[in-house]
Design an enzyme around this catalytic site. Structure first.
Site, short mmCIF file in Angstrom:
data_model
loop_
_atom_site.label_atom_id
_atom_site.label_comp_id
_atom_site.label_asym_id
_atom_site.label_seq_id
_atom_site.Cartn_x
_atom_site.Cartn_y
_atom_site.Cartn_z
N PHE A 34 11.25 4.14 5.63
CA PHE A 34 11.53 2.96 6.44
C PHE A 34 11.53 1.69 5.59
CE2 PHE A 34 10.06 -0.48 9.32
CZ PHE A 34 11.00 -0.37 10.34
N ASP A 69 7.92 14.91 11.29
CA ASP A 69 7.68 14.67 9.86
C ASP A 69 6.20 14.85 9.52
OD1 ASP A 69 8.49 14.19 7.30
OD2 ASP A 69 8.73 12.03 7.53
N ILE A 88 0.82 -1.22 0.00
CA ILE A 88 0.00 0.00 0.00
C ILE A 88 0.85 1.26 0.00
CG2 ILE A 88 -2.21 -0.82 0.89
CD1 ILE A 88 -1.24 -0.26 3.70
N VAL A 130 5.21 -0.70 2.86
CA VAL A 130 4.05 -0.89 3.74
C VAL A 130 3.06 -1.84 3.05
CG1 VAL A 130 2.26 0.29 5.09
CG2 VAL A 130 4.33 1.52 4.46
N1 LIG Z 1 -1.21 2.53 8.88
C1 LIG Z 1 -1.40 2.64 7.58
N2 LIG Z 1 -2.57 2.29 7.03
C2 LIG Z 1 -2.78 2.43 5.70
N3 LIG Z 1 -1.86 2.92 4.85
C3 LIG Z 1 -0.66 3.27 5.34
C4 LIG Z 1 -0.36 3.15 6.72
N4 LIG Z 1 0.90 3.60 6.93
C5 LIG Z 1 1.36 3.98 5.74
N5 LIG Z 1 0.45 3.79 4.77
C6 LIG Z 1 0.59 4.10 3.35
O1 LIG Z 1 1.92 3.84 2.95
C7 LIG Z 1 2.54 5.04 2.51
C8 LIG Z 1 4.00 5.00 2.91
O2 LIG Z 1 4.05 5.10 4.31
P1 LIG Z 1 5.38 5.39 5.11
O3 LIG Z 1 4.98 5.86 6.45
O4 LIG Z 1 6.27 4.23 5.05
O5 LIG Z 1 6.09 6.48 4.25
P2 LIG Z 1 5.88 8.04 4.15
O6 LIG Z 1 5.55 8.58 5.49
O7 LIG Z 1 4.89 8.33 3.05
O8 LIG Z 1 7.31 8.48 3.67
P3 LIG Z 1 8.64 8.58 4.56
O9 LIG Z 1 8.76 7.35 5.37
O10 LIG Z 1 9.69 8.68 3.51
O11 LIG Z 1 8.50 9.80 5.38
C9 LIG Z 1 1.74 6.17 3.14
O12 LIG Z 1 1.84 7.36 2.41
C10 LIG Z 1 0.34 5.60 3.16
O13 LIG Z 1 -0.29 5.86 1.92
#
Ligand SMILES: Nc1ncnc2c1ncn2[C@@H]1O[C@H](COP(=O)(O)OP(=O)(O)OP(=O)(O)O)[C@@H](O)[C@H]1O
Length: 464
Positions: free
Chosen positions: A147, A261, A142, A150
């Protein structure tokens, strides 16, 4: 009632009772906000009460030294009771031994008078997580972030989780602090924060399991690739949700949590368009959690970062306030913080939007997807004014997050009052800047045909 994953945890009967109270408190809060679910929640409360009674009886017969083991397989009722409020913990060992692929935190109580004991706050096996994502199938991917990848995960009982699988190169030099921090974060519960369920290691795999939020992130909604386009009222609701979440983090216990962030892709959206802030505290996971400010590494996302932090490397809550200011601008303009394809003077969205505001042209900065009416134009101006304060170059001049939330309440209130008086037939909770949304879906990206919305002409370059 949304299902949540099951923990297996050890704790005293008193703690268990406390948590059952916590469940009821949380439920009451939800009930207040969502009266439709009141009767379902009532049955839920009764079920929880019953569980507490059975649990107490169970413990009377199963007492083992100072701690207890509870294997709770009824995942439906467990997420709110898993956490144990403990302001001071020291993670002294990990149970992720060669033979065990399960994660478990152990800790000893800081207050020495109580018997020290072990506490597992949750328990997923690697196999369970692996299976839940259909072997990390690309179909369940998704998102991608700093990190790692996901995944959407479906546990055996049907409950959903989001599984964050670290890139192979994510190595933590301070593993002990990392786990300590994960433990702390897993204790935090707020309706506008994505709940962290746990952390799992298995061989080279490092996995964080969090609450699944199923309706994409705010950036996707602003880009129009999710949902039907957010109305002004919905944007104000989301801004308030985010302000509440950050306020809660900043005022959390004795140790404020700085998100570091805040950005639109970290704001996840529920089916009911409620916002949940994700990744709180993650950015500091590899730093020394005892430091009063973090000065080792600059972390954050280009376009959202506090210039004072970039200059001094000193992080405070006001850095989040700055990022929130960027987010507010993003929410009312619809633009990304940096838009490289725009003319030079429009590439940095906050600079361009603030210039518009100061020139008295805030309406030109308004997201062309938003319907223009007196109430929404006024709200955009007010939000930009608040953003201007959040974006103050010096942190002392920025308002605390709590004040931002209060200002946003006022903006929402007057927006609602004005739209209700324009459209008295609408229910008072209706976000009425799109009063005929269904009928006019095709006009969402432009100015309404309706004469009452025509008084503002928007130049073509802003609509594109
Ligand atoms: N708990 C969750 N439930 C549903 N979708 C999620 C969840 N966490 C993350 N995602 C999806 O996955 C994407 C990537 O999440 P992640 O937190 O790894 O990266 P980010 O915050 O977008 O980027 P970065 O880690 O580089 O700051 C998110 O933008 C979101 O669309």
């Amino acid at each position: 009632m949304k299902k949540t994953p099951s923990p297996k945890f050890q704790q005293s009967s008193q703690r268990k009772q406390n948590h059952n109270h916590q469940v009821l408190a949380t439920v009451n809060d939800e009930e207040r906000h969502n009266p439709k679910t009141a009767s379902a929640l009532k049955s839920f409360k009764n079920a929880v009460k019953k569980c507490a009674q059975i649990f107490s009886l169970f413990l009377l017969g199963k007492r083992k030294s100072a701690s207890y083991v509870v294997e709770n397989d009824d995942r439906k009722y467990t997420s709110k009771v898993r956490g144990v409020a403990s302001s001071s913990t020291d993670l002294s060992s990990e149970s992720n031994t060669k033979n065990s692929s399960k994660w478990k935190f152990s800790y000893s109580y800081a207050s020495s008078s109580t018997a020290s004991g072990q506490l597992g706050i949750g328990n997923f096996s690697f196999e369970e997580i692996y299976k839940s994502t259909a072997k990390f199938s690309p179909d369940n991917e998704i998102g991608q972030g700093g990190f790692g990848t996901v995944y959407r995960g479906k546990l055996n009982d049907g409950s959903m989780v989001a599984v964050k699988r670290a890139k192979k190169e994510v190595i933590h030099s301070h593993l002990h602090e990392f786990k300590n921090e994960i433990y702390t974060l897993s204790q935090i519960e707020h309706r506008n924060l994505v709940r962290l369920y746990g952390y799992l290691e298995h061989g080279n795999e490092k996995i964080i399991v969090v609450e699944y939020v199923g309706n994409g992130n705010l950036r996707e909604h602003l880009d129009g690739i999710r949902g039907e386009g957010l109305e002004m009222g919905e944007r104000l609701d989301i801004a308030i949700d985010v302000a509440h979440a950050i306020t809660y983090l900043h005022m959390y216990a004795d140790n404020p949590i700085i998100h570091r962030d805040i950005k639109a892709s970290n704001i996840l959206v529920t089916e009911n368009l409620k916002a949940k802030v994700a990744d709180f505290g993650f950015a500091r996971l590899s730093d020394d959690p005892t430091a009063t400010h973090i000065s080792t590494q600059v972390k954050g996302t280009a376009g959202y970062m506090d210039p004072e932090y970039l200059r001094t490397y000193q992080l405070t809550e006001k850095s989040d306030v700055y990022s929130f200011g960027v987010l507010l601008v993003e929410m009312v303009t619809g633009r990304h913080p940096i838009e490289p394809k725009r003319p030079l003077d429009e590439r940095v969205t906050i600079r361009w939007a603030m210039k518009m505001l100061k020139q008295g042209d805030a309406v030109f900065a308004m997201d062309p997807r938003l319907r223009r009416n007196p109430a929404s134009i006024k709200a955009v101006k007010q939000v930009l004014k608040l953003a201007l304060q959040c974006l103050a170059p010096l942190k002392q001049s920025r308002p605390p997050m709590k004040n931002c939330a209060e200002v946003l309440w006022e903006i929402r209130k007057s927006f609602r009052d004005e739209t209700d008086s324009d459209h008295p037939s609408l229910p008072s909770h209706h976000s009425a800047d799109f009063p005929q949304r269904e009928k006019n879906k095709h006009t969402v990206f432009g100015i309404e045909d309706d004469d009452s919305y025509k008084f503002v002409s928007v130049p073509n370059h802003i609509r594109s």
